[in-house]
Every structure is written in C-alpha cells, then in structure tokens.
Design a protein around this motif. Structure first.
Motif, PDB file in Angstrom:
ATOM      1  N   VAL A 108      -7.152   5.643  10.977  1.00 61.93           N
ATOM      2  CA  VAL A 108      -7.461   5.448   9.558  1.00 61.93           C
ATOM      3  C   VAL A 108      -6.148   5.164   8.825  1.00 61.93           C
ATOM      4  O   VAL A 108      -5.061   5.364   9.366  1.00 61.93           O
ATOM      5  CB  VAL A 108      -8.154   6.686   8.945  1.00 61.93           C
ATOM      6  CG1 VAL A 108      -9.483   6.949   9.603  1.00 61.93           C
ATOM      7  CG2 VAL A 108      -7.253   7.917   9.047  1.00 61.93           C
ATOM      8  N   ASP A 109      -6.274   4.709   7.571  1.00 60.64           N
ATOM      9  CA  ASP A 109      -5.107   4.483   6.723  1.00 60.64           C
ATOM     10  C   ASP A 109      -4.951   5.647   5.748  1.00 60.64           C
ATOM     11  O   ASP A 109      -5.936   6.107   5.154  1.00 60.64           O
ATOM     12  CB  ASP A 109      -5.249   3.176   5.935  1.00 60.64           C
ATOM     13  CG  ASP A 109      -5.324   1.967   6.852  1.00 60.64           C
ATOM     14  OD1 ASP A 109      -4.822   2.076   7.988  1.00 60.64           O
ATOM     15  OD2 ASP A 109      -5.867   0.927   6.435  1.00 60.64           O
ATOM     16  N   VAL A 110      -3.710   6.110   5.583  1.00 57.19           N
ATOM     17  CA  VAL A 110      -3.419   7.225   4.684  1.00 57.19           C
ATOM     18  C   VAL A 110      -2.520   6.726   3.564  1.00 57.19           C
ATOM     19  O   VAL A 110      -1.455   6.143   3.822  1.00 57.19           O
ATOM     20  CB  VAL A 110      -2.733   8.388   5.434  1.00 57.19           C
ATOM     21  CG1 VAL A 110      -2.447   9.534   4.475  1.00 57.19           C
ATOM     22  CG2 VAL A 110      -3.590   8.865   6.599  1.00 57.19           C
ATOM     23  N   THR A 111      -2.941   6.943   2.306  1.00 58.51           N
ATOM     24  CA  THR A 111      -2.137   6.545   1.148  1.00 58.51           C
ATOM     25  C   THR A 111      -1.446   7.782   0.574  1.00 58.51           C
ATOM     26  O   THR A 111      -2.102   8.784   0.238  1.00 58.51           O
ATOM     27  CB  THR A 111      -3.011   5.899   0.061  1.00 58.51           C
ATOM     28  OG1 THR A 111      -3.691   4.778   0.610  1.00 58.51           O
ATOM     29  CG2 THR A 111      -2.156   5.437  -1.109  1.00 58.51           C
ATOM     30  N   LEU A 112      -0.102   7.728   0.475  1.00 60.56           N
ATOM     31  CA  LEU A 112       0.697   8.805  -0.109  1.00 60.56           C
ATOM     32  C   LEU A 112       1.005   8.438  -1.552  1.00 60.56           C
ATOM     33  O   LEU A 112       1.478   7.335  -1.835  1.00 60.56           O
ATOM     34  CB  LEU A 112       1.991   8.998   0.677  1.00 60.56           C
ATOM     35  CG  LEU A 112       1.869   9.178   2.201  1.00 60.56           C
ATOM     36  CD1 LEU A 112       3.244   9.377   2.816  1.00 60.56           C
ATOM     37  CD2 LEU A 112       0.960  10.345   2.531  1.00 60.56           C
ATOM     38  N   ILE A 113       0.774   9.376  -2.499  1.00 59.96           N
ATOM     39  CA  ILE A 113       0.990   9.112  -3.917  1.00 59.96           C
ATOM     40  C   ILE A 113       1.896  10.208  -4.469  1.00 59.96           C
ATOM     41  O   ILE A 113       1.611  11.403  -4.336  1.00 59.96           O
ATOM     42  CB  ILE A 113      -0.338   9.091  -4.690  1.00 59.96           C
ATOM     43  CG1 ILE A 113      -1.290   8.051  -4.096  1.00 59.96           C
ATOM     44  CG2 ILE A 113      -0.099   8.800  -6.170  1.00 59.96           C
ATOM     45  CD1 ILE A 113      -2.682   8.111  -4.651  1.00 59.96           C
ATOM     46  N   GLY A 114       3.012   9.788  -5.115  1.00 67.15           N
ATOM     47  CA  GLY A 114       3.940  10.751  -5.692  1.00 67.15           C
ATOM     48  C   GLY A 114       5.297  10.117  -5.912  1.00 67.15           C
ATOM     49  O   GLY A 114       5.440   8.883  -5.927  1.00 67.15           O
ATOM     50  N   GLN A 115       6.309  10.961  -6.089  1.00 62.88           N
ATOM     51  CA  GLN A 115       7.660  10.454  -6.309  1.00 62.88           C
ATOM     52  C   GLN A 115       8.234   9.886  -5.015  1.00 62.88           C
ATOM     53  O   GLN A 115       7.870  10.321  -3.919  1.00 62.88           O
ATOM     54  CB  GLN A 115       8.559  11.582  -6.828  1.00 62.88           C
ATOM     55  CG  GLN A 115       8.119  12.123  -8.180  1.00 62.88           C
ATOM     56  CD  GLN A 115       8.956  13.295  -8.610  1.00 62.88           C
ATOM     57  OE1 GLN A 115      10.066  13.486  -8.122  1.00 62.88           O
ATOM     58  NE2 GLN A 115       8.433  14.089  -9.537  1.00 62.88           N
ATOM     59  N   LYS A 116       9.143   8.929  -5.183  1.00 65.72           N
ATOM     60  CA  LYS A 116       9.703   8.241  -4.024  1.00 65.72           C
ATOM     61  C   LYS A 116      10.366   9.211  -3.058  1.00 65.72           C
ATOM     62  O   LYS A 116      10.198   9.095  -1.845  1.00 65.72           O
ATOM     63  CB  LYS A 116      10.731   7.196  -4.473  1.00 65.72           C
ATOM     64  CG  LYS A 116      10.136   5.870  -4.874  1.00 65.72           C
ATOM     65  CD  LYS A 116      11.232   4.861  -5.127  1.00 65.72           C
ATOM     66  CE  LYS A 116      10.652   3.487  -5.435  1.00 65.72           C
ATOM     67  NZ  LYS A 116      11.727   2.481  -5.686  1.00 65.72           N
ATOM     68  N   ARG A 117      11.118  10.156  -3.590  1.00 63.06           N
ATOM     69  CA  ARG A 117      11.854  11.064  -2.702  1.00 63.06           C
ATOM     70  C   ARG A 117      10.905  11.968  -1.928  1.00 63.06           C
ATOM     71  O   ARG A 117      11.152  12.316  -0.782  1.00 63.06           O
ATOM     72  CB  ARG A 117      12.873  11.884  -3.496  1.00 63.06           C
ATOM     73  CG  ARG A 117      12.272  12.703  -4.618  1.00 63.06           C
ATOM     74  CD  ARG A 117      13.364  13.450  -5.377  1.00 63.06           C
ATOM     75  NE  ARG A 117      12.819  14.213  -6.500  1.00 63.06           N
ATOM     76  CZ  ARG A 117      13.572  14.961  -7.287  1.00 63.06           C
ATOM     77  NH1 ARG A 117      14.876  15.041  -7.073  1.00 63.06           N
ATOM     78  NH2 ARG A 117      13.019  15.623  -8.295  1.00 63.06           N
ATOM     79  N   HIS A 118       9.795  12.340  -2.587  1.00 65.17           N
ATOM     80  CA  HIS A 118       8.819  13.171  -1.889  1.00 65.17           C
ATOM     81  C   HIS A 118       8.096  12.378  -0.809  1.00 65.17           C
ATOM     82  O   HIS A 118       7.796  12.909   0.267  1.00 65.17           O
ATOM     83  CB  HIS A 118       7.820  13.744  -2.891  1.00 65.17           C
ATOM     84  CG  HIS A 118       8.438  14.708  -3.842  1.00 65.17           C
ATOM     85  ND1 HIS A 118       7.866  15.043  -5.051  1.00 65.17           N
ATOM     86  CD2 HIS A 118       9.614  15.405  -3.773  1.00 65.17           C
ATOM     87  CE1 HIS A 118       8.648  15.915  -5.668  1.00 65.17           C
ATOM     88  NE2 HIS A 118       9.717  16.138  -4.923  1.00 65.17           N
ATOM     89  N   ILE A 119       7.793  11.106  -1.111  1.00 61.59           N
ATOM     90  CA  ILE A 119       7.165  10.247  -0.094  1.00 61.59           C
ATOM     91  C   ILE A 119       8.100  10.063   1.089  1.00 61.59           C
ATOM     92  O   ILE A 119       7.686  10.111   2.255  1.00 61.59           O
ATOM     93  CB  ILE A 119       6.791   8.880  -0.707  1.00 61.59           C
ATOM     94  CG1 ILE A 119       5.662   9.057  -1.726  1.00 61.59           C
ATOM     95  CG2 ILE A 119       6.368   7.894   0.383  1.00 61.59           C
ATOM     96  CD1 ILE A 119       5.295   7.791  -2.463  1.00 61.59           C
ATOM     97  N   PHE A 120       9.388   9.887   0.805  1.00 59.19           N
ATOM     98  CA  PHE A 120      10.364   9.727   1.883  1.00 59.19           C
ATOM     99  C   PHE A 120      10.398  10.978   2.755  1.00 59.19           C
ATOM    100  O   PHE A 120      10.394  10.897   3.986  1.00 59.19           O
ATOM    101  CB  PHE A 120      11.743   9.455   1.281  1.00 59.19           C
ATOM    102  CG  PHE A 120      12.850   9.392   2.296  1.00 59.19           C
ATOM    103  CD1 PHE A 120      13.040   8.248   3.059  1.00 59.19           C
ATOM    104  CD2 PHE A 120      13.684  10.474   2.509  1.00 59.19           C
ATOM    105  CE1 PHE A 120      14.046   8.197   4.014  1.00 59.19           C
ATOM    106  CE2 PHE A 120      14.681  10.433   3.462  1.00 59.19           C
ATOM    107  CZ  PHE A 120      14.862   9.289   4.206  1.00 59.19           C
ATOM    108  N   LEU A 121      10.408  12.155   2.113  1.00 59.31           N
ATOM    109  CA  LEU A 121      10.436  13.402   2.873  1.00 59.31           C
ATOM    110  C   LEU A 121       9.173  13.572   3.707  1.00 59.31           C
ATOM    111  O   LEU A 121       9.212  14.041   4.850  1.00 59.31           O
ATOM    112  CB  LEU A 121      10.595  14.594   1.913  1.00 59.31           C
ATOM    113  CG  LEU A 121      11.962  14.736   1.239  1.00 59.31           C
ATOM    114  CD1 LEU A 121      11.929  15.864   0.211  1.00 59.31           C
ATOM    115  CD2 LEU A 121      13.061  14.999   2.280  1.00 59.31           C
ATOM    116  N   ALA A 122       8.029  13.173   3.134  1.00 59.30           N
ATOM    117  CA  ALA A 122       6.767  13.305   3.867  1.00 59.30           C
ATOM    118  C   ALA A 122       6.760  12.436   5.115  1.00 59.30           C
ATOM    119  O   ALA A 122       6.244  12.837   6.166  1.00 59.30           O
ATOM    120  CB  ALA A 122       5.603  12.934   2.957  1.00 59.30           C
TER     121      ALA A 122
END
Length: 451
Positions: A108-122
């Motif tokens: 499946v496809d997962v969309t991450l939504i939030g601040q850039k730095r948090h997306i990078f950490l995730a």
C-alpha cells in the motif's frame, strides 16, 4: 497632503517606537558597553562607535538578521508538508498452516503529513511497516483495517487503502506429479541439445484453497539454460530449480508448492548426422535444352539437433529455380534448416548448372504401383493395360543413356479413395532429378476392395 502625512504617522509611528524600544536602544547600550571596554586602548574605535550614524547602521543590520532568523523559524514551525511512501509491504498475522487469505494487497502507499524535519526523522527511523491482524477470524469474508506503526507521534499518516475486504479459506493439500519446462533453450549453443533432465523427486504437495487446487493442471520444474555456466556436453547439476503450478490455460496459480524447489541433473549432448545435399531443380529449362550436370561446392552436410529428428532425415534438399534457363549458370544458395535441426556444418553452397541439348527416350512396361492406400483395403488393376505404362524421359543424351527402367517409378496415389472402381491419374518419378519424366498413359483404372 497633510491628511496623507497624518495617515503615515499613524501607521509607522508604532513600528518606529517598537524598533527604538526593543532593538535600537538595547543594541546602542550594547555597543556603548563594548566601547567603554576599549576606551583606553582605541580612541579611533571610540570615536567611530560614538557616531550616531554608526550606531544606526549596526542596529539596522542586527535588526534585519534577527528578523530573518525569526521569520525562517516561524515558517518551519507553521508550514505543513506531505510525502508519499510508495509500495509499503503489508504484513499479515494469521495461522498460515490452517488458512489461506485472499484479497489482501501485497503493498500500500503511506502518506506522511507534518513538518519536514519530522518527516525526515520518520523515514530514517525503523518501522514495522503496514500490518493487519487476522488472528481469531474464521473462514469467510471480513472487512479489516490496515495499520502503520507510528514512530513519530507528531506526524499524521494516511494509508491507501486503509480498509480492505479479505476472504479466508481453510487450507487443504494434495499431491501432484512433476513435469519439466526448459527455459531459454535457444540461448544454448546451436550444436548442443538438452538430451535429458532428471529431477530428484517425481511428486510434490500443493496447498491452498480447495477451489484453487482443483484448477492445478500441472506443476513444472523450470530448468533455465541461462543458469548453466559454460554449458558443454555432459551432465550438469542445477540446484534450487523453482517449481510453479499452472492451470489448463497455462496461467500461474497462487498456491503453495512443497517443496518449492528441486535439484535437476541436466544431460547435454551434441547429436549429429552427416547426410548428402540433394539439389532440386524447380521449373523447366528453355525449350530444346536439358540439364547435363549439377556440380556442388559441397556434397554433404553435418546436421545437429534432437536425435529423434535426425533419424528421420536422409538428405538436405536445396531448391534452385531453373525456369527458362538457356545457358550455363552458377547458383549461390543458402541452405535452409529443416524443422528440429539446430545447426548445419555448411550454410551456403554453390551449384554449377551445365546445359546440353535435350533428347527423349521411351521406357515401356513400367509397372504401376500404389501409394497411400488405407491399410483396410487392397487395390487391383482392372486390366493388363492398367497395370503398366510407357514412360517418356527427357534430358541430355549422356544422362538418358545411363538410365534404366529400374531407375523409374510409376504410381497412383490412392489417398482418400474407398471401396469401388476408380480412374486414377498416373504419376512418375525418377532418381535422376536432371531428367523429366511423364507417362504416355495419363490415367489407369483400379478396383479397391476390403481385405
């Protein structure tokens, strides 16, 4: 004009007061403090820093710097971003020994939504990925939720799809025989041939939903020639040859095969056979002319291929077009491979055709034989005149002089003829293809009866 001036004062006066109170005045005090420290050491520095214009410029630069830093940080804090993680594997938890699950997507496809730095950490953090828990569910249809392990709690996650309907079946098993498929056989050297493949087992167990097992028509071991390094004559062992189940239409079935691979011993051979090249003239040469000789640059050719195919080949025919040929000619011909032959030792030959004046000669009492008669029947000429014919042969004098009646065959083709009396066309053939043959009697009468 005065009204406009008042409006500007109203707008910019509070701004000026803010900058004077919170930026210019504190910065000025800071600079004066630094100036006092260096008061005894540098009069020039004291004089420079004592100027009002210098203080204003320094204050302005510091103010702009502070503004840019604050503005950039506020954007980072406020702006939201989204990034899609494509094709994330779905891990299902259930008793795989007892059940089969259908309808569950592999990814499946997962969309991450939030601040850039948090997306990078995730993205950098280890994750269990997408999971679904099917334990406790019984055979039938079920709507289930897919979950994504959230390592960064400040992010929002969206799955596509997030909910699916699955069908759970009880797993059953059955035994199937193994067959062999040879892949990429054309990549093998044309002089080599896969003579035999022996597997370390004859049967396997297939597991899956009962309706799927009913579709299994065959289970094949896929022996890939490309997996053989430096193939040559002899026996080669291939390990972990994959097994695949197919339905009657050749479609791959999603069932479990136990074991899922086998060991194969592949025997490679190089069967060959040397046969004569036979030139077949097509068409009639010019009127009054005949073929005197056919001279070949090579009279024999070695052929390669499956041994059963080679056993049925006695010669290689090479046709040449001599229609209306009126003078000697040299033909350069490419030899065509018969079906089942993988290679030839000779690919091209030259054929020199020599012409001479044509003459004719009659051969009497050539017996008429039968061909292609059904084994249930027997045939008999209705009269003595129908049992033999006179054959007219045309060719060069030297070739006709060397010809005897035993070199000529007259026959009738009784394919598709049944019981009764029939008038059948007479056909003639001879061993020497430089000559032409015809029967003076065009048809004979025969009687076909049951044996």
């Amino acid at each position: 004009m005065k009204k406009t001036t008042n409006i500007f004062k109203i707008i910019f006066h509070p701004i000026a007061v803010f900058f004077d109170k919170w930026i210019i005045t504190p910065v000025t005090k800071l600079v004066l403090g630094i100036s006092n420290l260096f008061n005894n050491r540098s009069k020039k520095f004291d004089k420079l820093m004592g100027k009002k214009s210098t203080l204003l410029i320094v204050s302005l630069l510091i103010s702009v710097g502070i503004f840019l830093i604050v503005d950039n940080e506020s954007n980072v804090l406020v702006d939201q971003y989204a990034e899609v993680l494509y094709n994330q594997k779905v891990n299902a938890t259930y008793n795989e020994e007892l059940y089969v699950v259908e309808g569950l997507p592999k990814t499946v496809d997962v969309t991450l939504i939030g601040q850039k730095r948090h997306i990078f950490l995730a993205k950098q953090s280890p994750s269990k990925g997408v999971t679904v828990d099917l334990t406790g569910l019984k055979p039938g249809n079920h709507k289930v939720q897919l979950k994504y392990s959230e390592r960064i709690k400040s992010l929002d996650y969206k799955l596509d799809p997030s909910e699916v309907t699955v069908t759970i079946y009880e797993k059953v098993s059955d035994t199937r025989s193994l067959t062999v498929d040879i892949l990429h056989q054309d990549d093998l050297d044309s002089k080599l041939h896969i003579q035999d493949v022996k597997l370390n087992r004859d049967t396997v167990i297939v597991k899956g939903a009962e309706y799927m097992l009913k579709k299994v028509a065959t289970v094949r071991a896929l022996v890939d020639v490309d997996e053989i390094s430096n193939p040559k004559e002899g026996t080669i062992t291939l390990k972990k040859v994959p097994l695949v189940a197919y339905d009657s239409n050749g479609n791959v079935l999603d069932v479990e095969v136990v074991p899922n691979n086998v060991t194969a011993k592949v025997t490679i051979a190089s069967p060959s056979k040397t046969v004569p090249i036979r030139v077949i003239p097509k068409g009639n040469v010019a009127l009054g002319k005949a073929i005197s000789s056919l001279t070949l640059s090579a009279s024999n050719v070695t052929i390669y291929g499956d041994e059963t195919v080679l056993n049925d080949i006695d010669n290689i025919e090479v046709p040449i077009d001599v229609k209306n040929l009126s003078e000697n000619k040299k033909f350069n011909v490419t030899i065509s491979k018969p079906n089942g032959v993988t290679d030839l030792s000779v690919k091209d030959i030259a054929v020199d055709v020599t012409l001479d004046n044509s003459v004719t000669k009659e051969f009497t009492n050539v017996a008429v034989s039968t061909e292609n008669l059904n084994s249930k029947y027997k045939a008999q000429a209705l009269s003595e005149e129908d049992s033999s014919v006179t054959v007219v042969v045309t060719g060069s004098q030297s070739n006709i002089d060397a010809l005897t009646s035993s070199d000529i065959s007259a026959y009738i083709d009784l394919k598709n003829y049944g019981v009764g009396e029939h008038e059948v066309p007479v056909k003639v053939k001879g061993d020497d293809l430089r000559l032409t043959y015809s029967s003076k009697t065009k048809k004979v009468k025969v009687k076909i009866t049951q044996k």
